[in-house]
Design a protein around this motif. Structure first.
Motif, PDB file in Angstrom:
ATOM      1  N   GLN A   1       1.095  -2.572  22.687  1.00  0.00           N
ATOM      2  CA  GLN A   1       0.478  -1.243  22.766  1.00  0.00           C
ATOM      3  C   GLN A   1       0.924  -0.545  24.041  1.00  0.00           C
ATOM      4  OE1 GLN A   1      -1.402   0.314  20.619  1.00  0.00           O
ATOM      5  NE2 GLN A   1      -1.657  -1.364  19.185  1.00  0.00           N
ATOM      6  N   PRO A   2       1.172   0.769  23.958  1.00  0.00           N
ATOM      7  CA  PRO A   2       1.436   1.487  25.208  1.00  0.00           C
ATOM      8  C   PRO A   2       0.186   1.439  26.105  1.00  0.00           C
ATOM      9  CG  PRO A   2       1.659   2.964  23.292  1.00  0.00           C
ATOM     10  CD  PRO A   2       1.169   1.647  22.786  1.00  0.00           C
TER      11      PRO A   2
ATOM     12  N   GLN B   1       3.156  -2.009  12.753  1.00  0.00           N
ATOM     13  CA  GLN B   1       2.311  -2.874  11.931  1.00  0.00           C
ATOM     14  C   GLN B   1       2.138  -2.261  10.537  1.00  0.00           C
ATOM     15  OE1 GLN B   1      -1.497  -3.711  13.664  1.00  0.00           O
ATOM     16  NE2 GLN B   1      -1.851  -5.471  12.334  1.00  0.00           N
ATOM     17  N   GLY B   2       2.447  -3.015   9.503  1.00  0.00           N
ATOM     18  CA  GLY B   2       2.274  -2.544   8.121  1.00  0.00           C
ATOM     19  C   GLY B   2       3.436  -1.729   7.586  1.00  0.00           C
TER      20      GLY B   2
ATOM     21  N   ARG C   1     -15.267   0.905  27.322  1.00  0.00           N
ATOM     22  CA  ARG C   1     -14.031   1.593  26.962  1.00  0.00           C
ATOM     23  C   ARG C   1     -12.834   0.822  27.507  1.00  0.00           C
ATOM     24  NH1 ARG C   1     -15.411   7.782  28.701  1.00  0.00           N
ATOM     25  NH2 ARG C   1     -17.341   7.935  27.528  1.00  0.00           N
ATOM     26  N   GLN C   2     -11.909   0.509  26.667  1.00  0.00           N
ATOM     27  CA  GLN C   2     -10.646  -0.123  27.037  1.00  0.00           C
ATOM     28  C   GLN C   2     -10.784  -1.492  27.676  1.00  0.00           C
ATOM     29  OE1 GLN C   2     -10.013   3.948  28.987  1.00  0.00           O
ATOM     30  NE2 GLN C   2      -8.101   2.845  29.227  1.00  0.00           N
TER      31      GLN C   2
ATOM     32  N   GLU D   1      -7.205   5.507  21.500  1.00  0.00           N
ATOM     33  CA  GLU D   1      -6.738   4.358  20.722  1.00  0.00           C
ATOM     34  C   GLU D   1      -7.491   4.303  19.395  1.00  0.00           C
ATOM     35  OE1 GLU D   1      -6.439   0.671  22.802  1.00  0.00           O
ATOM     36  OE2 GLU D   1      -6.175  -0.486  20.974  1.00  0.00           O
TER      37      GLU D   1
ATOM     38  N   GLU E   1      -8.771   2.376  16.460  1.00  0.00           N
ATOM     39  CA  GLU E   1      -9.030   0.951  16.280  1.00  0.00           C
ATOM     40  C   GLU E   1      -9.937   0.705  15.089  1.00  0.00           C
ATOM     41  OE1 GLU E   1      -9.598  -1.299  19.733  1.00  0.00           O
ATOM     42  OE2 GLU E   1     -10.283  -3.065  18.644  1.00  0.00           O
TER      43      GLU E   1
ATOM     44  N   ARG F   1      -6.026  -2.676  12.314  1.00  0.00           N
ATOM     45  CA  ARG F   1      -5.087  -1.789  12.991  1.00  0.00           C
ATOM     46  C   ARG F   1      -5.623  -1.392  14.365  1.00  0.00           C
ATOM     47  NH1 ARG F   1      -2.544  -3.550   9.632  1.00  0.00           N
ATOM     48  NH2 ARG F   1      -1.192  -2.558   8.086  1.00  0.00           N
ATOM     49  N   GLU F   2      -4.675  -1.240  15.298  1.00  0.00           N
ATOM     50  CA  GLU F   2      -4.982  -0.868  16.675  1.00  0.00           C
ATOM     51  C   GLU F   2      -3.762  -0.100  17.155  1.00  0.00           C
ATOM     52  OE1 GLU F   2      -6.171  -3.469  20.646  1.00  0.00           O
ATOM     53  OE2 GLU F   2      -5.855  -4.444  18.722  1.00  0.00           O
ATOM     54  N   LYS F   3      -3.952   1.142  17.573  1.00  0.00           N
ATOM     55  CA  LYS F   3      -2.777   1.921  17.969  1.00  0.00           C
ATOM     56  C   LYS F   3      -3.163   2.942  19.033  1.00  0.00           C
ATOM     57  CE  LYS F   3       1.505   3.151  17.438  1.00  0.00           C
ATOM     58  NZ  LYS F   3       2.573   2.195  17.748  1.00  0.00           N
ATOM     59  N   VAL F   4      -2.472   2.910  20.152  1.00  0.00           N
ATOM     60  CA  VAL F   4      -2.700   3.897  21.215  1.00  0.00           C
ATOM     61  C   VAL F   4      -1.899   5.155  20.909  1.00  0.00           C
ATOM     62  CG1 VAL F   4      -2.288   4.402  23.654  1.00  0.00           C
ATOM     63  CG2 VAL F   4      -3.197   2.173  22.990  1.00  0.00           C
TER      64      VAL F   4
ATOM     65  N   LEU G   1      -0.831   8.573  22.762  1.00  0.00           N
ATOM     66  CA  LEU G   1      -0.803   9.229  24.068  1.00  0.00           C
ATOM     67  C   LEU G   1      -1.334  10.658  23.966  1.00  0.00           C
ATOM     68  CD1 LEU G   1       2.699   7.944  25.259  1.00  0.00           C
ATOM     69  CD2 LEU G   1       0.445   7.027  25.839  1.00  0.00           C
TER      70      LEU G   1
ATOM     71  N   PHE H   1       0.650   2.525   9.264  1.00  0.00           N
ATOM     72  CA  PHE H   1       0.937   2.141   7.875  1.00  0.00           C
ATOM     73  C   PHE H   1      -0.229   1.282   7.402  1.00  0.00           C
ATOM     74  CE2 PHE H   1       4.867   3.056   9.996  1.00  0.00           C
ATOM     75  CZ  PHE H   1       5.565   3.806   9.072  1.00  0.00           C
TER      76      PHE H   1
ATOM     77  N   PHE I   1     -12.705   3.744  15.019  1.00  0.00           N
ATOM     78  CA  PHE I   1     -13.233   4.444  16.196  1.00  0.00           C
ATOM     79  C   PHE I   1     -12.133   4.585  17.242  1.00  0.00           C
ATOM     80  CE2 PHE I   1     -13.614   0.953  19.246  1.00  0.00           C
ATOM     81  CZ  PHE I   1     -13.563  -0.155  18.406  1.00  0.00           C
TER      82      PHE I   1
ATOM     83  N   GLU J   1     -11.098   3.809  20.892  1.00  0.00           N
ATOM     84  CA  GLU J   1     -11.553   2.859  21.900  1.00  0.00           C
ATOM     85  C   GLU J   1     -11.810   3.505  23.261  1.00  0.00           C
ATOM     86  OE1 GLU J   1     -10.221  -1.496  22.141  1.00  0.00           O
ATOM     87  OE2 GLU J   1      -9.361  -0.548  23.895  1.00  0.00           O
ATOM     88  N   TYR J   2     -11.143   4.606  23.537  1.00  0.00           N
ATOM     89  CA  TYR J   2     -11.344   5.250  24.833  1.00  0.00           C
ATOM     90  C   TYR J   2     -12.629   6.087  24.854  1.00  0.00           C
ATOM     91  CZ  TYR J   2      -6.527   4.082  26.216  1.00  0.00           C
ATOM     92  OH  TYR J   2      -5.371   3.420  26.546  1.00  0.00           O
ATOM     93  N   ASN J   3     -13.088   6.524  23.681  1.00  0.00           N
ATOM     94  CA  ASN J   3     -14.320   7.322  23.581  1.00  0.00           C
ATOM     95  C   ASN J   3     -15.132   6.839  22.375  1.00  0.00           C
ATOM     96  OD1 ASN J   3     -13.813   9.648  25.681  1.00  0.00           O
ATOM     97  ND2 ASN J   3     -11.911   9.398  24.522  1.00  0.00           N
ATOM     98  N   PRO J   4     -15.598   5.589  22.431  1.00  0.00           N
ATOM     99  CA  PRO J   4     -16.218   4.998  21.230  1.00  0.00           C
ATOM    100  C   PRO J   4     -17.521   5.665  20.804  1.00  0.00           C
ATOM    101  CG  PRO J   4     -16.460   3.548  23.130  1.00  0.00           C
ATOM    102  CD  PRO J   4     -15.577   4.665  23.572  1.00  0.00           C
ATOM    103  N   ASP J   5     -18.205   6.342  21.748  1.00  0.00           N
ATOM    104  CA  ASP J   5     -19.473   6.973  21.367  1.00  0.00           C
ATOM    105  C   ASP J   5     -19.266   8.223  20.521  1.00  0.00           C
ATOM    106  OD1 ASP J   5     -20.801   5.017  22.727  1.00  0.00           O
ATOM    107  OD2 ASP J   5     -20.833   6.147  24.614  1.00  0.00           O
TER     108      ASP J   5
END
Lengths: 241, 112
Positions: A40-41, A110-111, A210-211, B50, B52, B58-61, B63, B71, B83, B85-89
């Protein structure tokens, strides 16, 4: 509609067994992390790994090792990790035995294809013996519904003051059931020079904020041939932030 | 390993998700079950996010002001929560995979 076939899972497991029976393996420690092909970046992490192997009357008896690493992504699809390695072979005490630089490269999203691909490059220096080990190979992961099969096929080149230069191969496999984020049971298989082992493992992830998350892995690997040290415990913690 | 990874030759449906003010838009996304699909995620915020989802695996950041392609599938019919991940609320959403008949009805309804 059936979205993944039992035949495909059986085929994959047969491949794993076949692969483990035909590959030769390495002088170093074979039981280690099974790498996933994803990067991940903006990824940053501290990682701790521990292993302990024991069997009476075996030349590799009662050895322990610890690894402490710091990793970070250097590009959208590439990450570097630097480790310090400490080993202890009874009756001696722990000593800082080497350093390692690792590069993971995600080749496919992925996928995107029917399996996900990555590559691993590692350079390790054993500072007490001035020996080196370069490892490279393919990382693959494939989803079968709620389960994932991860395979690592690695080539290892060793050289140095007390080692004759030689190529070896290592194979690692993990078949994981993604039950809950915090609890994911798996089975793992390892094959390398003078080593063939398999056993259950358990892993998971706990999110703090977070993170921020902590990944953990625990595995007990037992010998599946007479040359292999009988019991190996593997434990890893990775704090991502 | 190569034996397990024959290329997938199928035309994929494309869906879009936008992130704006740390919210997913739409927050409920309907997709067909049983198909492989491409999900384009556009982050309109200047800060990274991110995507997630444990159920989607799947998990993807993404920018800031960036775009990511995920995919996904083929999925069983059902709900798949995701959700940021950086702003889960605030950044929360759900992807709903519909069986073929319901998907065709959904498409017809929204084509009007």
């Amino acid at each position: 509609m059936k979205l993944y076939s039992k035949k495909a899972v059986i085929k994959a497991l047969c491949f794993v067994c076949l692969g483990s029976s035909t590959l030769a393996l390495a002088d170093g420690r074979v039981v280690d992390k099974v790498y996933h092909p994803y990067v991940q970046p903006l990824e940053r992490s501290f990682e701790y790994r521990y292993f302990y192997q024991r069997q009476a009357d075996h030349p590799d008896n009662n050895a322990m090792g610890q690894k402490l690493g710091y990793g970070f992504s250097v590009a959208e699809r590439a990450a570097l990790e630097i480790y310090a390695i400490a080993d202890r072979v009874s009756p001696e005490d722990y000593k800082l035995s080497g350093y390692e630089l690792e590069l993971r490269w995600m080749l496919t999203e992925q996928g995107q294809y029917s399996a996900d691909w990555g590559m691993l490059f590692e350079l390790e220096r054993q500072n007490n013996q001035d020996n080196y080990e370069f490892t490279t190979g393919l990382l693959m992961e494939k989803e079968f519904g709620p389960t994932s099969l991860t395979l690592n096929a690695l080539a290892v080149y060793e050289w140095g003051k007390t080692l004759d230069p030689e190529w070896e191969s290592e194979f690692r496999a993990q078949y994981r059931y993604r039950w809950l984020p915090a609890v994911q049971p798996a089975i793992e298989l390892y094959a390398g020079e003078n080593y063939k082992g398999a056993g259950p493992s358990l892993m998971g992830v706990h999110k703090f904020d977070r993170q921020e998350q902590l990944k953990w892995e625990l595995a007990v690997i037992v010998a599946i041939d007479n040359q292999t040290v009988d019991r190996t415990l593997r434990f890893a913690l990775e704090y991502e932030f | 390993m190569l034996a397990l990874t024959l290329p997938v030759v199928a035309e994929q449906s494309v869906f879009e998700l936008h992130i704006k003010d740390h919210l997913f838009q739409p927050s409920v996304l309907y997709v067909p079950a049983g198909e492989k699909m491409k999900l384009l995620v556009f982050n309109q915020d200047p800060s990274p996010e991110e995507f997630e989802s444990f159920s989607l695996n799947r998990e993807k950041v993404i920018l800031g002001k960036g775009k990511a392609t995920l995919f996904i599938g083929p999925l069983e019919p059902g709900k798949y929560e995701f959700f940021g991940e950086y702003n889960p609320d605030s950044a929360q959403g759900v992807l709903i995979a519909l069986p073929e008949q319901e998907w065709l009805q959904h498409k017809a309804k929204h084509a009007d």
